[in-house]
Motif scaffolding. Structure first.
Motif, PDB file in Angstrom:
ATOM      1  N   THR A 110      -8.305  -5.864  11.200  1.00  0.00           N
ATOM      2  CA  THR A 110      -7.123  -5.236  11.790  1.00  0.00           C
ATOM      3  C   THR A 110      -6.017  -5.250  10.744  1.00  0.00           C
ATOM      4  OG1 THR A 110      -6.396  -7.352  12.723  1.00  0.00           O
ATOM      5  CG2 THR A 110      -7.704  -5.907  14.137  1.00  0.00           C
ATOM      6  N   GLN A 111      -5.011  -4.406  10.949  1.00  0.00           N
ATOM      7  CA  GLN A 111      -3.922  -4.351   9.980  1.00  0.00           C
ATOM      8  C   GLN A 111      -2.577  -4.264  10.680  1.00  0.00           C
ATOM      9  OE1 GLN A 111      -5.320  -0.494   8.217  1.00  0.00           O
ATOM     10  NE2 GLN A 111      -3.164   0.106   8.473  1.00  0.00           N
ATOM     11  N   GLN A 112      -1.564  -4.781   9.988  1.00  0.00           N
ATOM     12  CA  GLN A 112      -0.216  -4.776  10.536  1.00  0.00           C
ATOM     13  C   GLN A 112       0.776  -4.502   9.410  1.00  0.00           C
ATOM     14  OE1 GLN A 112       0.993  -8.463  12.325  1.00  0.00           O
ATOM     15  NE2 GLN A 112       3.073  -7.790  12.704  1.00  0.00           N
ATOM     16  N   PRO A 113       1.615  -3.455   9.538  1.00  0.00           N
ATOM     17  CA  PRO A 113       2.660  -3.224   8.537  1.00  0.00           C
ATOM     18  C   PRO A 113       3.748  -4.280   8.676  1.00  0.00           C
ATOM     19  CG  PRO A 113       2.855  -1.639  10.324  1.00  0.00           C
ATOM     20  CD  PRO A 113       1.608  -2.424  10.589  1.00  0.00           C
ATOM     21  N   VAL A 114       4.250  -4.764   7.542  1.00  0.00           N
ATOM     22  CA  VAL A 114       5.217  -5.857   7.550  1.00  0.00           C
ATOM     23  C   VAL A 114       6.599  -5.403   7.124  1.00  0.00           C
ATOM     24  CG1 VAL A 114       5.794  -8.092   6.512  1.00  0.00           C
ATOM     25  CG2 VAL A 114       3.437  -7.592   7.171  1.00  0.00           C
ATOM     26  N   MET A 115       6.686  -4.660   6.005  1.00  0.00           N
ATOM     27  CA  MET A 115       7.990  -4.257   5.487  1.00  0.00           C
ATOM     28  C   MET A 115       7.820  -3.149   4.456  1.00  0.00           C
ATOM     29  SD  MET A 115       8.760  -7.508   2.970  1.00  0.00           S
ATOM     30  CE  MET A 115       8.035  -8.691   4.109  1.00  0.00           C
ATOM     31  N   ASP A 116       8.877  -2.364   4.268  1.00  0.00           N
ATOM     32  CA  ASP A 116       8.912  -1.370   3.207  1.00  0.00           C
ATOM     33  C   ASP A 116       9.257  -2.061   1.895  1.00  0.00           C
ATOM     34  OD1 ASP A 116       8.434   0.657   5.076  1.00  0.00           O
ATOM     35  OD2 ASP A 116      10.575   0.978   5.422  1.00  0.00           O
ATOM     36  N   VAL A 117       8.584  -1.630   0.804  1.00  0.00           N
ATOM     37  CA  VAL A 117       8.779  -2.274  -0.492  1.00  0.00           C
ATOM     38  C   VAL A 117       8.710  -1.231  -1.604  1.00  0.00           C
ATOM     39  CG1 VAL A 117       7.905  -4.554   0.167  1.00  0.00           C
ATOM     40  CG2 VAL A 117       6.301  -2.799  -0.597  1.00  0.00           C
ATOM     41  N   ALA A 118       9.002  -1.659  -2.819  1.00  0.00           N
ATOM     42  CA  ALA A 118       8.854  -0.819  -4.009  1.00  0.00           C
ATOM     43  C   ALA A 118       8.251  -1.682  -5.110  1.00  0.00           C
ATOM     44  CB  ALA A 118      10.196  -0.244  -4.444  1.00  0.00           C
ATOM     45  N   TYR A 119       6.942  -1.563  -5.301  1.00  0.00           N
ATOM     46  CA  TYR A 119       6.208  -2.334  -6.299  1.00  0.00           C
ATOM     47  C   TYR A 119       5.706  -1.410  -7.408  1.00  0.00           C
ATOM     48  CZ  TYR A 119       5.598  -6.852  -3.846  1.00  0.00           C
ATOM     49  OH  TYR A 119       5.792  -8.079  -3.255  1.00  0.00           O
ATOM     50  N   ILE A 120       5.448  -1.993  -8.592  1.00  0.00           N
ATOM     51  CA  ILE A 120       4.744  -1.235  -9.615  1.00  0.00           C
ATOM     52  C   ILE A 120       3.320  -1.004  -9.112  1.00  0.00           C
ATOM     53  CG2 ILE A 120       6.181  -2.152 -11.480  1.00  0.00           C
ATOM     54  CD1 ILE A 120       3.815  -3.967 -12.243  1.00  0.00           C
ATOM     55  N   PRO A 121       2.681   0.098  -9.524  1.00  0.00           N
ATOM     56  CA  PRO A 121       1.348   0.399  -8.983  1.00  0.00           C
ATOM     57  C   PRO A 121       0.234  -0.395  -9.658  1.00  0.00           C
ATOM     58  CG  PRO A 121       2.018   2.101 -10.526  1.00  0.00           C
ATOM     59  CD  PRO A 121       3.194   1.177 -10.383  1.00  0.00           C
TER      60      PRO A 121
ATOM     61  N   VAL B 144       0.852  -1.193   0.000  1.00  0.00           N
ATOM     62  CA  VAL B 144       0.000   0.000   0.000  1.00  0.00           C
ATOM     63  C   VAL B 144       0.888   1.242   0.000  1.00  0.00           C
ATOM     64  CG1 VAL B 144      -1.775   1.296   1.240  1.00  0.00           C
ATOM     65  CG2 VAL B 144      -1.855  -1.211   1.218  1.00  0.00           C
ATOM     66  N   GLY B 145       0.514   2.220  -0.833  1.00  0.00           N
ATOM     67  CA  GLY B 145       1.251   3.478  -0.855  1.00  0.00           C
ATOM     68  C   GLY B 145       1.619   3.883  -2.266  1.00  0.00           C
ATOM     69  N   THR B 146       2.195   5.089  -2.387  1.00  0.00           N
ATOM     70  CA  THR B 146       2.632   5.589  -3.689  1.00  0.00           C
ATOM     71  C   THR B 146       4.151   5.744  -3.679  1.00  0.00           C
ATOM     72  OG1 THR B 146       2.053   7.813  -2.903  1.00  0.00           O
ATOM     73  CG2 THR B 146       0.433   6.685  -4.275  1.00  0.00           C
ATOM     74  N   ALA B 147       4.645   6.925  -3.299  1.00  0.00           N
ATOM     75  CA  ALA B 147       6.099   7.124  -3.247  1.00  0.00           C
ATOM     76  C   ALA B 147       6.731   6.238  -2.180  1.00  0.00           C
ATOM     77  CB  ALA B 147       6.421   8.593  -2.985  1.00  0.00           C
ATOM     78  N   LEU B 148       6.073   6.146  -1.027  1.00  0.00           N
ATOM     79  CA  LEU B 148       6.506   5.270   0.049  1.00  0.00           C
ATOM     80  C   LEU B 148       5.487   4.137   0.176  1.00  0.00           C
ATOM     81  CD1 LEU B 148       7.536   7.940   2.722  1.00  0.00           C
ATOM     82  CD2 LEU B 148       9.049   6.670   1.169  1.00  0.00           C
ATOM     83  N   GLN B 149       5.958   2.903   0.113  1.00  0.00           N
ATOM     84  CA  GLN B 149       5.062   1.754   0.148  1.00  0.00           C
ATOM     85  C   GLN B 149       5.429   0.820   1.296  1.00  0.00           C
ATOM     86  OE1 GLN B 149       5.492  -0.224  -3.609  1.00  0.00           O
ATOM     87  NE2 GLN B 149       4.903   1.556  -4.810  1.00  0.00           N
ATOM     88  N   GLN B 150       4.410   0.217   1.859  1.00  0.00           N
ATOM     89  CA  GLN B 150       4.597  -0.834   2.858  1.00  0.00           C
ATOM     90  C   GLN B 150       3.683  -1.998   2.531  1.00  0.00           C
ATOM     91  OE1 GLN B 150       3.719   1.127   6.673  1.00  0.00           O
ATOM     92  NE2 GLN B 150       5.801   0.630   7.318  1.00  0.00           N
TER      93      GLN B 150
END
Length: 223
Positions: free
Chosen positions: A202-213, A183-189
């Protein structure tokens, strides 16, 4: 984040992922051994890095597929139903199918018809029994809207970044159920969403990533 070394074989790749403790569950290890990445990735299949598959799309790095399967493993048990959004090459869809077994069902949805046809052809060539028993199905569609015809799903994997929490997909998630989505644009998690038996999320952030949108087909092809 731990990264696995590149390998010259699928078995070596899986061993490296296990050695790096990216995967540890025996069912995940078994599924990734059963589905040879080279059947779905035409370029450097055993390198731990994203690879192009055409039409502005990539197959994610193997370590990301490993993380996804580990986080979803309790919702990929025999007989369960799963959705793979942005199925692309079809590789992870096939790994999910290996885990849910003959009584389970996995739907891969992608908005690029050529990718859907390629994934279907790879499955028919290398895993024909899974086609005959209807364990796996690939459909053309806007993954942002999921695939309501086969909902609810025990788990949903999203292979591209959603700019905001994907409400349509959460609505198709079963209760209980789990979704793994960047989830996210410039910064994604990567966010793991859990829905309990009462429908509470409920939600839990797992890791920072860089995916195509997650985007429209024309924008993806031109990107």
């Amino acid at each position: 984040m731990a990264w696995a070394c590149s390998s010259g074989s699928n078995r070596g790749l899986v061993a490296n992922l296990a050695r790096a403790r990216i995967i540890s569950d025996e069912r995940v290890v078994s599924a990734m051994r059963a589905v040879d990445r080279a059947h779905f990735s035409p370029h450097s299949p055993y390198e731990d890095a994203p690879q192009p598959i055409g039409h502005g799309a990539t197959i994610s790095a193997p370590h990301m597929h490993g993380y996804a399967l580990e986080h979803l493993r309790e919702h990929l048990r025999p007989g369960m139903r799963a959705l793979d959004v942005g199925s692309g090459s079809g590789y992870l869809t096939a790994c999910m199918a290996a885990m849910v077994g003959a009584r389970g069902r996995v739907v891969g949805v992608d908005h690029i018809p050529e990718l859907v046809e390629g994934a279907r052809a790879a499955l028919e060539q290398h895993y024909p029994d899974w086609v005959r028993d209807q364990r796996v199905r690939f459909v053309v569609g806007d993954g942002r809207q999921g695939h309501a015809a086969d909902a609810p799903y025990d788990c949903i994997h999203v292979g591209a970044a959603s700019p905001e929490p994907p409400a349509a997909l959460l609505a198709q998630l079963g209760a209980p159920g789990r979704m793994f989505v960047p989830v996210g644009t410039a910064l994604q998690q990567v966010i793991v969403y859990d829905k309990d038996s009462s429908g509470n999320v409920t939600q839990q952030p797992v890791m920072d990533v860089a995916y195509i949108p997650l985007t429209d087909p024309d924008r993806q092809r031109s990107g």
